[in-house]
Scaffold this motif. Sequence first.
Motif, PDB file in Angstrom:
ATOM      1  N   ASP A 107       1.098  -1.267  -0.138  1.00  0.00           N
ATOM      2  CA  ASP A 107      -0.349  -0.141   0.308  1.00  0.00           C
ATOM      3  C   ASP A 107       1.171   1.521   0.403  1.00  0.00           C
ATOM      4  O   ASP A 107       0.311   2.036  -1.120  1.00  0.00           O
ATOM      5  N   TRP A 108       1.560   1.224   0.869  1.00  0.00           N
ATOM      6  CA  TRP A 108       2.620   2.626   0.946  1.00  0.00           C
ATOM      7  C   TRP A 108       3.576   2.400   0.212  1.00  0.00           C
ATOM      8  O   TRP A 108       4.083   3.853  -0.537  1.00  0.00           O
ATOM      9  N   ARG A 111       2.115   3.511  -3.150  1.00  0.00           N
ATOM     10  CA  ARG A 111       1.897   5.075  -3.063  1.00  0.00           C
ATOM     11  C   ARG A 111       3.150   5.933  -3.159  1.00  0.00           C
ATOM     12  O   ARG A 111       3.042   7.479  -3.644  1.00  0.00           O
ATOM     13  N   TRP A 114       3.487   6.077  -6.519  1.00  0.00           N
ATOM     14  CA  TRP A 114       3.595   7.247  -7.621  1.00  0.00           C
ATOM     15  C   TRP A 114       3.719   8.828  -8.065  1.00  0.00           C
ATOM     16  O   TRP A 114       3.801   8.857  -8.124  1.00  0.00           O
ATOM     17  N   ASP A 115       3.703   8.408  -6.094  1.00  0.00           N
ATOM     18  CA  ASP A 115       4.269  10.045  -5.859  1.00  0.00           C
ATOM     19  C   ASP A 115       5.193  10.302  -6.494  1.00  0.00           C
ATOM     20  O   ASP A 115       5.579  11.507  -7.026  1.00  0.00           O
ATOM     21  N   SER A 120       1.083   4.719 -11.622  1.00  0.00           N
ATOM     22  CA  SER A 120      -0.423   4.084 -10.750  1.00  0.00           C
ATOM     23  C   SER A 120      -0.560   2.512 -11.045  1.00  0.00           C
ATOM     24  O   SER A 120       0.387   1.773 -11.595  1.00  0.00           O
ATOM     25  N   HIS A 124      -5.483  -0.122  -6.648  1.00  0.00           N
ATOM     26  CA  HIS A 124      -4.897   0.424  -5.424  1.00  0.00           C
ATOM     27  C   HIS A 124      -5.980   1.327  -4.217  1.00  0.00           C
ATOM     28  O   HIS A 124      -6.721   2.066  -5.237  1.00  0.00           O
ATOM     29  N   ASP A 126      -6.240   3.575  -2.275  1.00  0.00           N
ATOM     30  CA  ASP A 126      -5.899   4.859  -1.559  1.00  0.00           C
ATOM     31  C   ASP A 126      -4.659   5.285  -2.436  1.00  0.00           C
ATOM     32  O   ASP A 126      -4.092   5.813  -1.538  1.00  0.00           O
ATOM     33  N   LEU A 127      -4.804   5.319  -3.669  1.00  0.00           N
ATOM     34  CA  LEU A 127      -3.627   6.070  -4.564  1.00  0.00           C
ATOM     35  C   LEU A 127      -3.230   7.611  -4.135  1.00  0.00           C
ATOM     36  O   LEU A 127      -3.512   8.260  -5.597  1.00  0.00           O
ATOM     37  N   ARG A 128      -2.860   7.933  -3.392  1.00  0.00           N
ATOM     38  CA  ARG A 128      -2.764   9.123  -2.714  1.00  0.00           C
ATOM     39  C   ARG A 128      -1.400   9.721  -2.551  1.00  0.00           C
ATOM     40  O   ARG A 128      -0.253   8.477  -2.789  1.00  0.00           O
ATOM     41  N   ARG A 129      -0.509  10.435  -2.947  1.00  0.00           N
ATOM     42  CA  ARG A 129       0.356  10.934  -2.988  1.00  0.00           C
ATOM     43  C   ARG A 129       0.930  10.906  -1.749  1.00  0.00           C
ATOM     44  O   ARG A 129       0.210  10.702  -0.654  1.00  0.00           O
ATOM     45  N   LEU A 130       2.913  10.368  -1.012  1.00  0.00           N
ATOM     46  CA  LEU A 130       2.625   9.709  -0.139  1.00  0.00           C
ATOM     47  C   LEU A 130       3.981  10.607   1.240  1.00  0.00           C
ATOM     48  O   LEU A 130       3.546  11.228   1.973  1.00  0.00           O
TER      49      LEU A 130
END
Lengths: 623, 360
Positions: A107-108, A111, A114-115, A120, A124, A126-130
């Motif tokens: 998960d992290w 992310r 992706w960040d 992508s 996933h 919760d694909l937010r920036r980390l």
Amino acid sequence: MPNALKLLQNKFSDCIRETNCHLGDTSAVVNKKAVHDILEFLRDDADLNFDLLVDLTCVDYGEGEPRFEIVYLLHSFKTKARIFIKAQVSEPDPQVQTVSDLWHIADWYEREVWDLFGVSFKGHPDLRRLLMYEEFQGHPLRKDYSIDKRQPLVTAEGTNNSQITPTLEQSQQAMEEYVSEENGLSVRHMFLNMGPSHPAMHGVVKIVLELDGEKVVGSDVGIGYLHRAFEKHAENISYTGVFPYTDRLNYVSPIINNVGYALAVEKLLGIEVTERCKYIRVIMSEISRIADHLTCIGAMAMELGAMTPFLYFMQAREAMYQLIEEVTGARITVSYVRVGGVKADLPAGFESRVHDQLKKVRAELKQVHRLLSRNRIFVDRVQGIGAISTADAISYSFTGPMLRACGVDYDVRKTFPYSNYDRIDFDVPVGENGDILDRYLVRMEEIEQSCRIIEQAFEKIPVGNVMVDFTGKEIPAEKMADLGKFGQTEGLLLQVAVTDPTLLGAGESEHAEVRHADKRVSLPAKEKTYASIEGLINHFMLIMDGHGICPPKGEAYFPVEGANGELGFYIVSDGSDKAYRVRCRPPCFAFVAGFSKMIEGCQLADIIPAFGSINMIAGELDR
Amino acid sequence: MAEGIGIILLKFGFILLFALGLGGLLTWVERKQSAIMQDRIGANRASIFGLRLIGLFHPLADAIKMFTKESFTPASAEKFLFTLAPAISVFFALIGFAVIPFGDKLIFGDTVVNLQVAPLNVGLLYLFAVAGLAVYGVVLGAWASRNNYAMLGGMRAAAQMISYEVALGVTIFGSIMIYQTVDLQQIVHLQGGTFWGWLPAWGIFMQPLGFILFLTVGIAETKRVPFDAPEGESEIIGYFIEYSGMGFGMYFLTDFVETVMISAITVTLFFGGWQVPYLLADGFHFPWGEVWLLNNWTVALFQIASFSLKVMFFLWLQMAIRWTLPRFRYDQILRLGWKYILPISLLNIVLTGIVIMVLK
């Protein structure tokens, strides 16, 4: 060919594009469509059992086609084998199937990819920036993102962040919406921002908490406040120039970072340092580990209100820092290790001083054992709190003391021995409940084990030329510097200063002991640099931009046992004097990723010892 | 002859100075004692004309700092209550001292001065009433701050102080049963004399269990480590998170004054208050028969010194505890209070009752 590759070939023959055993690292390039199935097979197969996702990262090959390569590194506790799986992803719209359903930690990791790379992950949750902030434009680790391009949130014209602070009315309105029904009563949970500026969030981490009374219902951990673009910098500077950046990763035990990075580059170059140098690295690493564990336990006790054990441990840590200062000339930003050796030999009489200081550490350890280990209040606060099951710990890719507290005796020093750790006799303490108490006890025991390692290393270290001061009416350099600082310079210029051997750098006499003979990596001895044309040219070749240390084309991953767990450096070289990609696998990243799980259902007050016990070091977490 | 208003004011001034002075001094004691325990030097920088006096000027420097700092009120706070709350807190901490006897009697010619500001015959009840009101300062301040952390602290403080209020009352029933009075001066008088001719007849020898329970509960009431969950500086920073300047200073002082208060009550109930072993109204009468006659003034001075020294001993003890132990979690505090201390205190009452019955 290793067993794992054979099995893979049999089962997924049409999805495997290429297999490789470069520098002892087994790797397979696979079809990106099959990557999820292959990883699931590797994890679940009874013979292979690759249950730990050590790392997941990405390399951007810029103009190359396909552009991105996602790298999965798996480890098996059962067979002690490792395998790299690589999936190539091309533009536009780089995408690959998520593996966050196979490992929690993915998960992290995903992310972060992706960040930083803009690849992508399909499916996933919760694909937010980390690491970067929400408003950030672009993906900074891509090769086409210039290192000079800055995106400050607050500029002279004002802020380009619309969400920095909602007004009071806005936040109250938002709160009103969070009303739920429980047993016919309408219940409103309290939302609490813990951090980034909070006394217990040492370093800077933000935890958004949803509280029912004082019970934690949900939480979201936000990191990246100390992101310093370590990996980006490492791609833009010579191999030697990276060392000062590694000091700032885990700044409580910087020498271990130095050693880890140096070993990774040495693996690429295929060189091995001298025996004496290996033991010096072991000794300095263990001194750092003691300092790190002392800080972690001390800070945790302090946050529980026990100030006194904290200060006892700070004294012991001071003893360790004095040793580090004596050898490296600095306390924290040491930059002591070099590719192919260390900066300089140990000073004269160092061994006896180490033994004295270890005595001090052991005395403080005993005292803190008496103050805490059987203290009813302390035990009540930490027993069974912040516990995580062994399965979850592995799924979150825990390593080091945190994993050992769960009962898995995985220690890089034992599993993949480096720097002669296999010749030293030490125990790996393990806990069983995976709670804070076990982590505390494991760390306490590891301090004692580190003391043992240092003592044995001194017994085994081959005797080399140790520099001695010359006598006369000189004054030590540090005293001269102190006098200068206070402006007492009268007559000072007429004096001759004795330079400390550690500050002098490697002279002819000790050069062979602490430096590799390979001219591609080792600066020549100072006498040679100044007195011979070969030495001078050699020196220039290593210092000048565009020359320097140039490992052959290839890639290497080297793990060392950091104070928090497996600290790995993954380096991709394109044959030039700058690394093409440097990835640092920070051990405490996994712990922070699993923190929400750890504190689920805990009391608000339990967050503090739990957070203390994971020993989050923002420098290595955010890089 | 009755005491004039002047004498009452003098006594009032003395006890106020005593409480505030000790409270202020405690900030220094805390720093120095913790420093000694932790192998440090401790505060020693504040100086007047280069005179440092092992850091004794630090309380003064603190006071100047507190007074001159901006007292900031957050925009969303309830302004009136926010300003009032710390004053309530420190007020109720201070007025309790009115009933603490710090000596027996001082005779000026025909005026007999009772060394107690308010000779109240329900002194003990008054003390608990005042202690019960102290929680208002904390809860009001926390509520008026309109801050989630402060509110959590306030809720913890309310839960903790009210729970321990009950236990605080029950732990001293044993003493009340023995002395048959709630007048503090009289309780101290009854602790004069000796058992078997040599052991001072202090309360602790009749109520050892009651003493331990009372001290525990008392420390809990002061909200200091290990019972500092309402403050919990590393968790929720505390109910006074929004306070600065003198507002914070008053909460800070309240804690220390309450520490002095708990020591004073402990001394009064269990350690003979101002009693000096073998000292009667006319001088020392030692168990081996020797007698030193002293005049009334000297006896009073001995008593005041005795009271002060005993109070200081308990301050030292509380500091030593504070710097040794970690902090409870707030539900553990409540569990300790309701499940252990309260039942044991009730048991203490029963035991005391049985012993009294048997001795009769």
